[in-house]
Design an enzyme around this catalytic site. Structure first.
Site, PDB file in Angstrom:
ATOM      1  N   GLU A   8      10.151 -31.763 -57.041  1.00 12.22           N
ATOM      2  CA  GLU A   8       9.147 -32.683 -57.572  1.00 12.22           C
ATOM      3  C   GLU A   8       8.719 -33.627 -56.451  1.00 12.22           C
ATOM      4  O   GLU A   8       9.567 -34.238 -55.795  1.00 12.22           O
ATOM      5  CB  GLU A   8       9.684 -33.470 -58.761  1.00 12.22           C
ATOM      6  CG  GLU A   8       8.620 -34.295 -59.461  1.00 12.22           C
ATOM      7  CD  GLU A   8       9.139 -34.960 -60.732  1.00 12.22           C
ATOM      8  OE1 GLU A   8       8.310 -35.227 -61.620  1.00 12.22           O
ATOM      9  OE2 GLU A   8      10.355 -35.219 -60.825  1.00 12.22           O
ATOM     10  N   GLU A  46      16.124 -32.821 -69.324  1.00 13.03           N
ATOM     11  CA  GLU A  46      15.154 -32.361 -68.326  1.00 13.03           C
ATOM     12  C   GLU A  46      15.828 -32.343 -66.960  1.00 13.03           C
ATOM     13  O   GLU A  46      16.541 -33.292 -66.604  1.00 13.03           O
ATOM     14  CB  GLU A  46      13.942 -33.284 -68.295  1.00 13.03           C
ATOM     15  CG  GLU A  46      12.924 -32.937 -67.191  1.00 13.03           C
ATOM     16  CD  GLU A  46      11.735 -33.886 -67.173  1.00 13.03           C
ATOM     17  OE1 GLU A  46      11.354 -34.377 -68.260  1.00 13.03           O
ATOM     18  OE2 GLU A  46      11.200 -34.155 -66.069  1.00 13.03           O
TER      19      GLU A  46
END
Length: 355
Positions: A248, A243
């Site tokens: 974010e 990932e």
């Protein structure tokens, strides 16, 4: 007796002559360990090189030919931190660093513990080309040729609180911007709704520069992201698939962007993460970039480098990944939602992927 001795002498002489004859000619013999390679020659042909464009056509592809007498293998240090070992002496390599770059290469030919070496310099042009993008210029639903809606109940991952829907109330393209809106409302099994888009099955890629222009939502409990998962997640599972989190942020920690990588033994509260302060990220658009290569992944905000991850073949970041855009609420990292939260919007102006 004399005749007998003469025959013996004759046999000895003939054997000596035969030995001298055999040991004096080895032109047809295979290479042996006591032979040092000689006459090492290296040819580097840059694809598309012409008198007008001596550094190539911008693809970065170079065809190498290595030869040496008595050599059983070759090693070439490519000048960019990578090394190739070959036995046949011919191979192609693609340089990926954008722009015109000069590399000093070191080449060795080996035969057991003996070797001969040389060096050379090449200058290679790599043009950055756009291979995929969504500019979000067509009003309405997101382009179905590029994106798939994920429709989930709350708690599907990370104990998140939202129901993901495909409703225009939650996800729509307007005025050249993708808008994902999280709303406090009773819907399905949850108290919040929002949107999540994935390019899985429609676009994935290995290595490149991902550029995102976005404005973040506001409110404690919000958790927007633009990120990537390994395309083999269906067979490998997470975190073995890998990932890469590019953009974010969580509302309880305002004006901070996190870029993180998750892999086996280094997932969840991963040590492979970097942060940067992004003032006014919820009132102004900023540019978030990941430069993903075989040797590293570098993360930038507004062209400022703030985190470099050293990539290698021991990590799962050397195969196809796909893109995800989502806006979660609460969950293991988003935390408790502000009781006064009603709604907020995550806006993405564009996402561009370059080779």
């Amino acid at each position: 007796m004399k005749k007998y001795l003469s025959r013996i002498n004759l046999i000895i002489v003939l054997n000596c002559l035969l030995f001298i004859s055999c040991s004096g000619s080895n032109s047809d013999e295979p290479v042996t360990a006591d032979q040092t390679p000689e006459n090492l020659k290296v040819t580097a042909s840059i694809v598309g090189a012409t008198a007008q464009n001596p550094n190539g056509d911008g693809t970065g592809v170079v065809n190498f030919t290595l030869s040496a007498a008595n050599a059983s293998s070759y090693k070439i240090t490519l000048g960019n931190g990578e090394t190739k070992e070959v036995t046949n002496g011919s191979f192609s390599y693609t340089y990926t660093a954008s722009g015109t770059n000069t590399y000093v290469l070191y080449v060795s030919a080996y035969n057991a513990g003996k070797f001969v070496s040389t060096s050379l310099s090449i200058t290679v042009l790599v043009e950055s080309k756009l291979i995929w993008s969504d500019e979000f210029n067509t009003d309405g639903a997101p382009d179905p040729a590029k994106w798939t809606f994920q429709i989930w109940d709350p708690g599907h991952v990370n104990s998140e609180l939202q129901s993901y829907t495909n409703r225009p109330e939650n996800t729509i393209v307007q005025g050249g911007v993708l808008k994902i809106k999280a709303i406090r409302e009773k819907y399905g099994k949850g108290d919040f709704t929002s949107g999540r888009l994935e390019s899985n099955g429609k676009f994935d890629f290995t290595y490149g520069k991902i550029v995102i222009r976005a404005k973040l939502p506001t409110g404690v409990g919000t958790w927007p992201a633009v990120w990537m998962l390994g395309s083999n997640i269906g067979s490998a599972g997470w975190p073995a698939c890998g990932e890469v989190d590019i953009l974010e942020s969580v509302g309880k920690e305002m004006y901070v962007n996190h870029s993180s990588l998750h892999s086996p033994g280094r997932s969840g509260a991963t040590p492979d993460t970097g942060t940067i302060s992004v003032p006014n990220d919820n009132t102004e658009f900023h540019i978030y970039t990941a430069d993903w290569r075989a040797g590293y992944i570098k993360f930038y905000v507004d062209d400022k480098l703030y985190y470099t991850f050293i990539n290698s073949d021991k990590f799962p970041f050397n195969k196809n990944f796909y893109l995800i855009v989502n806006f979660a609420m609460g969950g293991v990292w988003g935390g408790t939602v502000d009781p006064n939260f009603t709604s907020s919007v995550f806006e993405v102006d564009y996402i561009r992927v370059y080779n």
